[in-house]
Scaffold this active site. Structure first.
Site, mmCIF file in Angstrom:
data_model
loop_
_atom_site.group_PDB
_atom_site.id
_atom_site.type_symbol
_atom_site.label_atom_id
_atom_site.label_comp_id
_atom_site.label_asym_id
_atom_site.label_seq_id
_atom_site.Cartn_x
_atom_site.Cartn_y
_atom_site.Cartn_z
ATOM 1 N N ARG A 53 -10.390 -11.470 1.768
ATOM 2 C CA ARG A 53 -11.272 -12.494 1.196
ATOM 3 C C ARG A 53 -10.631 -13.875 1.262
ATOM 4 N NH1 ARG A 53 -11.463 -9.157 -4.247
ATOM 5 N NH2 ARG A 53 -11.237 -7.583 -2.613
ATOM 6 N N LYS A 85 0.833 -1.199 0.000
ATOM 7 C CA LYS A 85 0.000 0.000 0.000
ATOM 8 C C LYS A 85 0.871 1.253 0.000
ATOM 9 C CE LYS A 85 -3.797 -1.981 2.772
ATOM 10 N NZ LYS A 85 -4.905 -1.782 1.820
#
Length: 502
Positions: free
Chosen positions: A351, A277
């Site tokens: 996920r 990130k």
């Protein structure tokens, strides 16, 4: 802060809080006090902009004829439109106002309400609940605290008819708020303090409430084939954990009923892994475990109020870090379900954690339904901002019940679509699935939900994307800036209204 309940009587010390309705209609006790103080309330209202609306407050210092230090008038608006969340807002706002004034105690008079929807005793309990929610502060790591900003209010007495009933109603509310506070605490902790192992230890503390807690280490998860969850955590020096919490509150014939299941994403820190990130704002990723925090707080709330239902909470706790052993873009992992996943972006990691946690939950517990919570996608913030969580699912009845529960407690959700057209985007050319879609940034939250749907095995299921709701950058009456505790009250209400004792 301590809370007490009493029959209606004027206090001899501290502060006195009185209700005023729309267009400055005085409540019965306010009328009595106006006479005692020789019209002080009427004069104060006449020289102010106070109109009796929710959020209106007016302070009268050292009132003549009373021994209290101040009278605080609070607006309740139109009685027929009054809701529980309005009353909670009053309680939270009142605490903030009295703390800023340096008050130490207050008696809140709750007169009879001419409404069929809210009993006066419930109104008193709701004001107390709002006050408790609004009193929260996370100052564990502060050593230099300005005394002038410290809260001074130590006691609130709710004075109303049927005070014993109000006291009983508040007992359950207090247990729920304690669950909210646990979630806020967990979400607020820095990642060097809250990591998978220490998160599991915090969960083990809930055994004192009668919750059964089981912790799976990496060796146990490896034997179960949880390659997706373990793949996310393999770049961290902190070992991953799967925590299973069970509350068995159902009795009699209902004791053997299938449990309700809540599953949370517990990424204790998310750097994005090799798909790193940007540095700006990365510190916020300490609360990427917000879904797991909500599940943990919910379990505490249900056990605290001794809910008559069987519930299981499962949280997958990992750190997503970039090191020489970290999962790489392009790697293929095998989930517990046996489905293989091509990992095209290591920052789509939540996920993967939920894939194994959901499969484990449905496979072991055969639940009546599953609800998972996760700070899953930034895309949901683009879609819904910070007003609603995104809701996805395969069961209309469950989704409608969650939507209704959210409206009742002021924790909004909004359902978004799912379909085969979106599901096609996660088909991989070299594995069963890929963890991001082929459509670029479009419909990112929906594609993530379609990925999770591959691991629920037809169990009634709802996914709540709470990325915009787990943390607040603003200060609200019942939700101070920081970790919000979102979802605890929502799901407690779902359980209470539709499943408990039935």
């Amino acid at each position: 802060m301590k809370f007490a309940f009493s029959e209606i009587s004027l206090p001899k010390r501290g502060s006195l809080a009185l209700a005023v309705f729309a267009d400055n209609e005085l409540s019965p006790t306010a009328k009595d006090v106006d006479k005692i103080t020789k019209g002080a309330i009427t004069r104060a209202l006449g020289s102010s902009r106070f109109k009796g609306k929710i959020g209106n407050f007016l302070e009268i210092l050292a009132p003549v004829g009373l021994e209290v230090s101040r009278i605080v008038l609070f607006g309740l608006g139109e009685v027929e439109k009054l809701s529980q969340t309005d009353l909670e807002t009053v309680g939270g706002s009142l605490v903030k106002k009295l703390n800023s004034a340096g008050a130490r105690s207050v008696t809140v008079i709750v007169d009879e309400l001419a409404t069929d929807d809210i009993r006066t005793s419930d109104a008193a309990a709701a004001i107390a609940m709002g006050a408790m929610l609004g009193s929260y502060r996370f100052q564990k790591y502060k050593t230099d605290i300005d005394e002038t900003s410290e809260p001074t209010l130590v006691r609130m007495t709710l004075s109303c008819k049927s005070s014993a009933v109000a006291r009983k109603a508040f007992a359950d509310m207090e247990a729920i708020v304690e669950g909210v506070f646990l979630t806020r605490d967990l979400v607020s902790e820095p990642a060097n303090s809250l990591y998978p192992e220490s998160f599991a230890e915090r969960c083990l503390e809930l055994t004192s409430l009668g919750i059964e807690v089981e912790v799976l280490d990496e060796a146990k998860m490896q034997r179960l084939g949880m390659g997706a969850l373990l793949g996310v955590g393999q770049g961290s020096t902190r070992d991953s954990r799967l925590v299973i919490m069970q509350w068995n509150g159902a009795t009699g014939k209902k004791a053997s009923r299938k449990p309700l299941a809540f599953v949370g994403k517990g990424v204790c820190f998310d750097t994005g892994g090799i798909s790193l990130k940007p540095a700006a704002g990365m510190e916020q990723m300490k609360w990427d475990m917000g879904g797991a925090g909500t599940v943990t707080g919910l379990m505490k709330a249900l056990a605290g109020r001794k809910a008559k239902i069987n519930v299981v909470g499962v949280i997958g706790c990992v750190e997503n870090m970039p090191d020489g052993n970290a999962m790489r873009p392009g790697d293929i992992v095998t989930s517990m379900s046996g489905q293989t996943i091509e990992v095209l972006n290591t920052d789509a990691e939540g996920r993967l954690v939920l894939a194994d946690a959901l499969w484990y939950t449905q496979d072991r517990f055969k639940p009546e339904f599953m609800v998972n919570l996760a700070t899953l996608t930034g895309a949901i913030i683009v879609t819904l901002g910070h007003e609603n969580a995104g809701m996805f699912g395969n069961n209309d009845e469950l989704a409608e019940r969650i939507f209704a529960a959210g409206k009742e407690v002021g924790e909004g959700v909004w359902r978004l679509p799912m379909s085969d057209a979106y599901a096609k985007q996660i088909k991989s050319p070299i594995a069963d699935l890929q963890n991001i879609g082929t459509g670029g940034r479009g419909a990112g939250s929906i594609v993530a939900a379609e990925f999770l749907a591959k691991f629920v095995n037809d169990v009634p299921w709802v996914h709540l994307d709470i990325a915009g709701m787990a943390w607040s950058s603003t200060d609200k009456p019942t939700v101070p800036k920081g970790g919000t505790g979102y979802g605890v009250r929502l799901l407690d209400r779902l359980v209470h209204d539709h499943y408990e004792g039935k």
